[in-house]
Design a protein around this motif. Structure first.
Motif, PDB file in Angstrom:
ATOM      1  N   PRO A 152       0.811  -1.232   0.000  1.00  0.00           N
ATOM      2  CA  PRO A 152       0.000   0.000   0.000  1.00  0.00           C
ATOM      3  C   PRO A 152       0.838   1.273   0.000  1.00  0.00           C
ATOM      4  CG  PRO A 152      -0.087  -1.103   2.134  1.00  0.00           C
ATOM      5  CD  PRO A 152       0.555  -2.054   1.187  1.00  0.00           C
ATOM      6  N   GLU A 153       2.074   1.217   0.531  1.00  0.00           N
ATOM      7  CA  GLU A 153       2.892   2.429   0.586  1.00  0.00           C
ATOM      8  C   GLU A 153       3.393   2.866  -0.784  1.00  0.00           C
ATOM      9  OE1 GLU A 153       5.726  -1.014   1.673  1.00  0.00           O
ATOM     10  OE2 GLU A 153       3.629  -0.466   1.935  1.00  0.00           O
ATOM     11  N   VAL A 154       3.302   1.972  -1.783  1.00  0.00           N
ATOM     12  CA  VAL A 154       3.789   2.319  -3.120  1.00  0.00           C
ATOM     13  C   VAL A 154       2.889   3.363  -3.781  1.00  0.00           C
ATOM     14  CG1 VAL A 154       4.248   1.390  -5.431  1.00  0.00           C
ATOM     15  CG2 VAL A 154       4.952   0.113  -3.422  1.00  0.00           C
ATOM     16  N   LYS A 155       1.626   3.449  -3.341  1.00  0.00           N
ATOM     17  CA  LYS A 155       0.700   4.406  -3.939  1.00  0.00           C
ATOM     18  C   LYS A 155       1.233   5.828  -3.803  1.00  0.00           C
ATOM     19  CE  LYS A 155      -4.176   5.709  -3.952  1.00  0.00           C
ATOM     20  NZ  LYS A 155      -5.517   5.446  -3.358  1.00  0.00           N
ATOM     21  N   ASN A 156       1.920   6.072  -2.686  1.00  0.00           N
ATOM     22  CA  ASN A 156       2.519   7.384  -2.474  1.00  0.00           C
ATOM     23  C   ASN A 156       3.993   7.167  -2.153  1.00  0.00           C
ATOM     24  OD1 ASN A 156       2.908  10.133  -2.014  1.00  0.00           O
ATOM     25  ND2 ASN A 156       2.276   9.997   0.134  1.00  0.00           N
ATOM     26  N   LEU A 157       4.753   6.854  -3.176  1.00  0.00           N
ATOM     27  CA  LEU A 157       6.160   6.494  -3.001  1.00  0.00           C
ATOM     28  C   LEU A 157       6.930   7.631  -2.340  1.00  0.00           C
ATOM     29  CD1 LEU A 157       8.424   4.424  -3.553  1.00  0.00           C
ATOM     30  CD2 LEU A 157       8.799   5.569  -5.739  1.00  0.00           C
ATOM     31  N   GLN A 158       7.470   7.364  -1.154  1.00  0.00           N
ATOM     32  CA  GLN A 158       8.207   8.379  -0.399  1.00  0.00           C
ATOM     33  C   GLN A 158       9.693   8.012  -0.391  1.00  0.00           C
ATOM     34  OE1 GLN A 158       7.027  11.188   1.175  1.00  0.00           O
ATOM     35  NE2 GLN A 158       4.995  10.842   0.357  1.00  0.00           N
ATOM     36  N   HIS A 159      10.306   8.140  -1.527  1.00  0.00           N
ATOM     37  CA  HIS A 159      11.746   7.871  -1.623  1.00  0.00           C
ATOM     38  C   HIS A 159      12.313   8.747  -2.734  1.00  0.00           C
ATOM     39  CE1 HIS A 159      15.040   4.603  -1.048  1.00  0.00           C
ATOM     40  NE2 HIS A 159      15.583   5.756  -1.404  1.00  0.00           N
ATOM     41  N   GLY A 160      13.247   9.598  -2.374  1.00  0.00           N
ATOM     42  CA  GLY A 160      13.834  10.482  -3.376  1.00  0.00           C
ATOM     43  C   GLY A 160      13.027  11.720  -3.657  1.00  0.00           C
ATOM     44  N   ARG A 161      11.934  11.913  -2.903  1.00  0.00           N
ATOM     45  CA  ARG A 161      11.081  13.098  -3.067  1.00  0.00           C
ATOM     46  C   ARG A 161      10.678  13.328  -4.526  1.00  0.00           C
ATOM     47  NH1 ARG A 161      11.218  15.558   1.871  1.00  0.00           N
ATOM     48  NH2 ARG A 161      13.049  15.102   3.158  1.00  0.00           N
ATOM     49  N   GLY A 162      10.218  12.257  -5.153  1.00  0.00           N
ATOM     50  CA  GLY A 162       9.710  12.361  -6.518  1.00  0.00           C
ATOM     51  C   GLY A 162      10.770  12.281  -7.600  1.00  0.00           C
ATOM     52  N   ARG A 163      12.021  12.062  -7.229  1.00  0.00           N
ATOM     53  CA  ARG A 163      13.094  12.057  -8.230  1.00  0.00           C
ATOM     54  C   ARG A 163      13.393  10.666  -8.769  1.00  0.00           C
ATOM     55  NH1 ARG A 163      14.552  15.668  -4.227  1.00  0.00           N
ATOM     56  NH2 ARG A 163      14.939  17.817  -4.901  1.00  0.00           N
ATOM     57  N   ILE A 164      12.871   9.626  -8.128  1.00  0.00           N
ATOM     58  CA  ILE A 164      13.116   8.272  -8.615  1.00  0.00           C
ATOM     59  C   ILE A 164      11.792   7.548  -8.784  1.00  0.00           C
ATOM     60  CG2 ILE A 164      15.367   8.194  -7.457  1.00  0.00           C
ATOM     61  CD1 ILE A 164      14.109   6.324  -5.399  1.00  0.00           C
ATOM     62  N   TRP A 165      11.863   6.430  -9.495  1.00  0.00           N
ATOM     63  CA  TRP A 165      10.661   5.627  -9.694  1.00  0.00           C
ATOM     64  C   TRP A 165      11.052   4.157  -9.602  1.00  0.00           C
ATOM     65  CZ3 TRP A 165       8.675   3.517 -14.763  1.00  0.00           C
ATOM     66  CH2 TRP A 165       9.713   3.305 -15.676  1.00  0.00           C
ATOM     67  N   CYS A 166      10.103   3.266  -9.868  1.00  0.00           N
ATOM     68  CA  CYS A 166      10.261   1.830  -9.614  1.00  0.00           C
ATOM     69  C   CYS A 166      11.535   1.240 -10.221  1.00  0.00           C
ATOM     70  CB  CYS A 166       9.049   1.070 -10.152  1.00  0.00           C
ATOM     71  SG  CYS A 166       7.455   1.758  -9.674  1.00  0.00           S
ATOM     72  N   LEU A 167      11.748   1.520 -11.519  1.00  0.00           N
ATOM     73  CA  LEU A 167      12.843   0.859 -12.229  1.00  0.00           C
ATOM     74  C   LEU A 167      14.203   1.494 -11.974  1.00  0.00           C
ATOM     75  CD1 LEU A 167      11.171  -0.115 -15.621  1.00  0.00           C
ATOM     76  CD2 LEU A 167      11.323  -1.378 -13.484  1.00  0.00           C
ATOM     77  N   ASP A 168      14.266   2.462 -11.071  1.00  0.00           N
ATOM     78  CA  ASP A 168      15.567   2.925 -10.610  1.00  0.00           C
ATOM     79  C   ASP A 168      16.148   1.941  -9.604  1.00  0.00           C
ATOM     80  OD1 ASP A 168      15.918   5.311 -12.053  1.00  0.00           O
ATOM     81  OD2 ASP A 168      14.523   6.353 -10.730  1.00  0.00           O
ATOM     82  N   CYS A 169      15.288   1.107  -9.028  1.00  0.00           N
ATOM     83  CA  CYS A 169      15.728   0.136  -8.022  1.00  0.00           C
ATOM     84  C   CYS A 169      15.451  -1.305  -8.437  1.00  0.00           C
ATOM     85  CB  CYS A 169      15.051   0.407  -6.681  1.00  0.00           C
ATOM     86  SG  CYS A 169      15.437   2.024  -5.973  1.00  0.00           S
ATOM     87  N   HIS A 170      14.336  -1.525  -9.148  1.00  0.00           N
ATOM     88  CA  HIS A 170      13.957  -2.878  -9.547  1.00  0.00           C
ATOM     89  C   HIS A 170      14.395  -3.145 -10.987  1.00  0.00           C
ATOM     90  CE1 HIS A 170      11.420  -3.757  -6.013  1.00  0.00           C
ATOM     91  NE2 HIS A 170      11.150  -2.457  -6.040  1.00  0.00           N
ATOM     92  N   HIS A 171      14.891  -4.350 -11.233  1.00  0.00           N
ATOM     93  CA  HIS A 171      15.356  -4.715 -12.573  1.00  0.00           C
ATOM     94  C   HIS A 171      14.181  -4.743 -13.543  1.00  0.00           C
ATOM     95  CE1 HIS A 171      17.506  -6.898 -15.740  1.00  0.00           C
ATOM     96  NE2 HIS A 171      18.623  -6.591 -15.092  1.00  0.00           N
ATOM     97  N   SER A 172      14.393  -4.251 -14.749  1.00  0.00           N
ATOM     98  CA  SER A 172      13.292  -4.090 -15.703  1.00  0.00           C
ATOM     99  C   SER A 172      12.765  -5.417 -16.231  1.00  0.00           C
ATOM    100  CB  SER A 172      13.742  -3.216 -16.886  1.00  0.00           C
ATOM    101  OG  SER A 172      14.853  -3.813 -17.539  1.00  0.00           O
ATOM    102  N   THR A 173      13.588  -6.455 -16.290  1.00  0.00           N
ATOM    103  CA  THR A 173      13.137  -7.745 -16.819  1.00  0.00           C
ATOM    104  C   THR A 173      13.167  -8.847 -15.764  1.00  0.00           C
ATOM    105  OG1 THR A 173      15.368  -8.261 -17.619  1.00  0.00           O
ATOM    106  CG2 THR A 173      13.844  -7.205 -19.165  1.00  0.00           C
ATOM    107  N   LYS A 174      14.029  -8.733 -14.776  1.00  0.00           N
ATOM    108  CA  LYS A 174      14.109  -9.729 -13.696  1.00  0.00           C
ATOM    109  C   LYS A 174      13.479  -9.112 -12.446  1.00  0.00           C
ATOM    110  CE  LYS A 174      18.383 -11.709 -15.542  1.00  0.00           C
ATOM    111  NZ  LYS A 174      19.814 -12.000 -15.278  1.00  0.00           N
ATOM    112  N   ARG A 175      12.162  -9.276 -12.324  1.00  0.00           N
ATOM    113  CA  ARG A 175      11.435  -8.577 -11.267  1.00  0.00           C
ATOM    114  C   ARG A 175      11.759  -9.090  -9.865  1.00  0.00           C
ATOM    115  NH1 ARG A 175       9.473  -3.899 -13.490  1.00  0.00           N
ATOM    116  NH2 ARG A 175       8.766  -4.369 -15.581  1.00  0.00           N
TER     117      ARG A 175
END
Length: 262
Positions: A139-162
């Motif tokens: 549920p916390e992903v709905k309002n991602l609080q990391h990087g203050r809006g400067r990063i998103w999912c695929l900055d941390c998670h691999h694009s093909t190896k989830r």
């Protein structure tokens, strides 16, 4: 005398009848798993069991459910993978508790929802667009609080190896070693963690002894590091209550006085 014998017999019969019920209830309680958390609920949890008769692997707080004591700090651990500037640690002296085996759901998400393909529109605004299933899981992903809006999912998670993370070079990183990802942005914290200043370790006290290292995501929730409405710092911890003072001691003010005069 006869009445006493009669009552004794009745009591014995009742106890004999009740014993199986008590035994069954005790067996149910014993079979019920006791799980307590070590650093953060849902991230670093441990199931209580006996290492040997009379010696549990862990003792849990009846108040908070947190770990109070370890019978074996290395229970369920594996050697930590290679880390830059930690080549001098003898093999097997640094161990971690693997988490990747508990994250099989991420591998399922790769084929069921994401399929290793970047959803249309994401590269333009880089904002997570939660789907109902993901909201229920995280549920916390709905309002991602990391990087203050400067990063998103695929900055941390691999694009093909989830079921893997990704470093800044695009190489996959195991969930068991998130420090290889987090340290790319938080170099000062990685340095302190590597030197034993930041984070948590348990095991042998001596510097050359075997220790279990706690990795970043065992203590920090990477999706909510600004803690929502507070928008700063980390989720505050509710510590265990202080122990009861010994008999005759009115307070613990002596602890605020340094033993050596300056």
């Amino acid at each position: 005398m006869k009445k006493l014998v009669f009552h004794t017999v009745i009591l014995a019969v009742c106890c004999a009848a009740a014993t199986p019920a008590f035994a069954q209830e005790a067996a149910k309680q014993e079979a019920k798993e006791t799980i307590c958390f070590e650093s953060r609920k849902g991230a670093s949890e441990i199931t209580k069991h006996e290492i040997k008769p009379g010696l549990p692997n862990v003792k849990c707080s009846p108040t908070t459910g947190a770990t109070l004591w370890y019978g074996d700090p290395y229970d369920g651990t594996v050697p930590m993978g290679k880390m830059p500037l930690l080549d001098g640690i003898p093999e097997g002296k640094a161990v971690v508790r693997p988490r990747s085996e508990k994250l099989n759901l991420l591998g399922m998400c790769a084929t069921a929802c994401h399929n290793g393909v970047v959803p249309p529109g994401f590269p333009k605004h880089k904002k997570p667009v939660p789907i109902p299933t993901m909201e229920s899981l995280l549920p916390e992903v709905k309002n991602l609080q990391h990087g203050r809006g400067r990063i998103w999912c695929l900055d941390c998670h691999h694009s093909t190896k989830r079921n893997m993370l990704v470093d800044h070079f695009g190489d996959p990183v195991s969930f068991d070693q998130p420090q290889l990802l987090c340290g790319k942005c938080h170099g000062d914290k990685l340095r302190d963690w590597r030197d034993g200043i930041h984070g948590k370790r348990i095991g042998e006290f001596v510097s050359t002894g075997k220790k279990r290292w706690f990795v970043c995501t065992e203590c920090h929730n990477p999706h909510d590091v600004q803690d929502g409405a507070r928008n700063k710092g980390f989720v505050q911890i509710a510590p265990e209550s202080p122990p009861q003072l010994p008999n005759g001691m009115k307070d613990a003010k002596h602890e605020s006085v340094h033993g050596i005069a300056h």
